[in-house]
Structures are given as C-alpha cells and as structure tokens.
Design an enzyme around this catalytic site. Structure first.
Site, PDB file in Angstrom:
ATOM      1  CG  HIS A 107      -0.497   0.269   2.510  1.00 24.42           C
ATOM      2  ND1 HIS A 107      -0.218  -0.736   3.413  1.00 24.42           N
ATOM      3  CD2 HIS A 107      -0.215   1.428   3.154  1.00 24.42           C
ATOM      4  CE1 HIS A 107       0.205  -0.202   4.548  1.00 24.42           C
ATOM      5  NE2 HIS A 107       0.222   1.120   4.409  1.00 24.42           N
ATOM      6  CB  SER A 156       2.755   1.566   6.446  1.00 26.44           C
ATOM      7  OG  SER A 156       1.563   1.665   7.158  1.00 26.44           O
ATOM      8  CG  ASP A 167      -0.048  -4.052   2.762  1.00 28.11           C
ATOM      9  OD1 ASP A 167       0.422  -3.423   1.793  1.00 28.11           O
ATOM     10  OD2 ASP A 167      -0.386  -3.501   3.823  1.00 28.11           O
TER      11      ASP A 167
END
Length: 191
Positions: free
Chosen positions: A28, A135, A58
């Site tokens: 992402h 992230s 992901d």
C-alpha cells in the site's frame, strides 16, 4: 516516497533492506507509484523499481541500484509477551525508533490493500505507538533482527498497532535476491 499520479496523491512509508539493493515495504506504500524514491539515513536519495507487488499480503520489494545500506538479519516469529522495537519514518520523517510488545498472534481475515477481498494472514497485535508512515518498517527483536513488517495502527485504540509475522514475510525475503524484472505497482489507493 512517490507520487501516485492517477489518484493525485503523494505517498510515503518506511522500508528495510533484505538483500543487496533490495528493500521490502508494504504494497500500500507504493500502490500506483511508478518511480519510488528511497531515502536513507546516510543521505542517499535513489530511484527504485518495484520488482514484487502483492496487494493481498500487502508486501512489495523495490530494486534500488547503488543502495549503500546493509541487509538486516532475519529472526523467527516472536511469541506473545515479547518485547520488541519498530523503526521508520512516521509522517514522512525524521527517522525514529519505538518500543513495542507483542500482545498476541492471530490469523484474522485481513482485507487486501484495496479493501476488496479478505485473506487470512498471521498478524502480531502490538502495544506500540505506530503512526502513519511507519507502514512498511521492520518489527525488530531487541538485538536488531527483523521479526515482521508493520502495516497498520488501530483506528480505535491508542498505542495499538499491527505487523505481519515472518510467516508472511519470509517467503518474500527468500526470493528477493532474484527479483529484478519490473512489475506493476497496481492501482493507486484513493483515500
């Protein structure tokens, strides 16, 4: 960092080196980005190429020629109640480290990066102050080995975050050295 022109957004996240010139991050973080730029603590700023993109788990791998940063050692999945750490670039920087504790390991049905399908993934629930931009950064053992990848923070509970375990990460790191052909970074994610 990178621009996802189709959605008109600039994106940033964290990542870590797993092999010479290979960086792992979350899918992402680079979704829809054609020319990701990798910046290092040493001040390098290099354009990378997406060579692995998995929107279901992901995970993404970037090939970054000329990257002068060593690969991090890999650990096993940590058991519950283990102290750990996470590192990254919250809100785009500066670099920071934080404490974490593994609250639990579960295998929930997690949505893909587009929110379209759910697939079971082994996930750590962490007592950690994860922020936007962490992230793709590593969850580390206290000796600095990678034990997972941070991918989210809780939307409703303060100081709770999530990371995928080595069950998801290890198959990707095992093939990172051989990944060199550019692949699509998928569609961008509209916020």
């Amino acid at each position: 960092t990178g621009n996802a022109y189709a959605c008109g957004v600039s994106q940033s996240g964290s990542g870590f080196v797993v092999y010479d010139d290979r960086v792992v991050t979350n899918a992402h973080v680079v979704a829809g980005v054609t020319e990701p730029v990798v910046e290092t603590l040493a001040g390098q700023s290099l354009t990378g190429t997406v060579v692995y993109f998995d929107p279901i788990d992901d995970l993404a791998v970037l090939a970054v020629p000329g990257l002068d940063a060593p690969a991090l050692a890999l650990a096993s999945t940590l058991p519950a109640s283990t102290d750990a750490a996470f590192e990254g670039y919250p809100y785009g920087g500066p670099f920071s480290s934080g404490a974490a504790n593994v609250i639990s390991l579960t295998s929930p049905a997690v949505p893909d990066v587009y929110g379209e399908t759910r697939t079971q993934r082994e996930v750590y629930t962490l007592a950690a102050d994860i922020k936007e931009g962490n992230s793709g950064g590593p969850l580390l053992t206290l000796d600095g080995s990678v034990a997972g990848v941070v991918f989210a923070r809780s939307g409703d509970t303060a100081n709770v975050g999530y990371a995928m375990t080595m069950a998801e990460l290890e198959p990707v790191t095992n093939q990172a050295a051989g990944l060199s052909d550019p692949v699509s970074s998928g569609a961008c994610i509209k916020e």
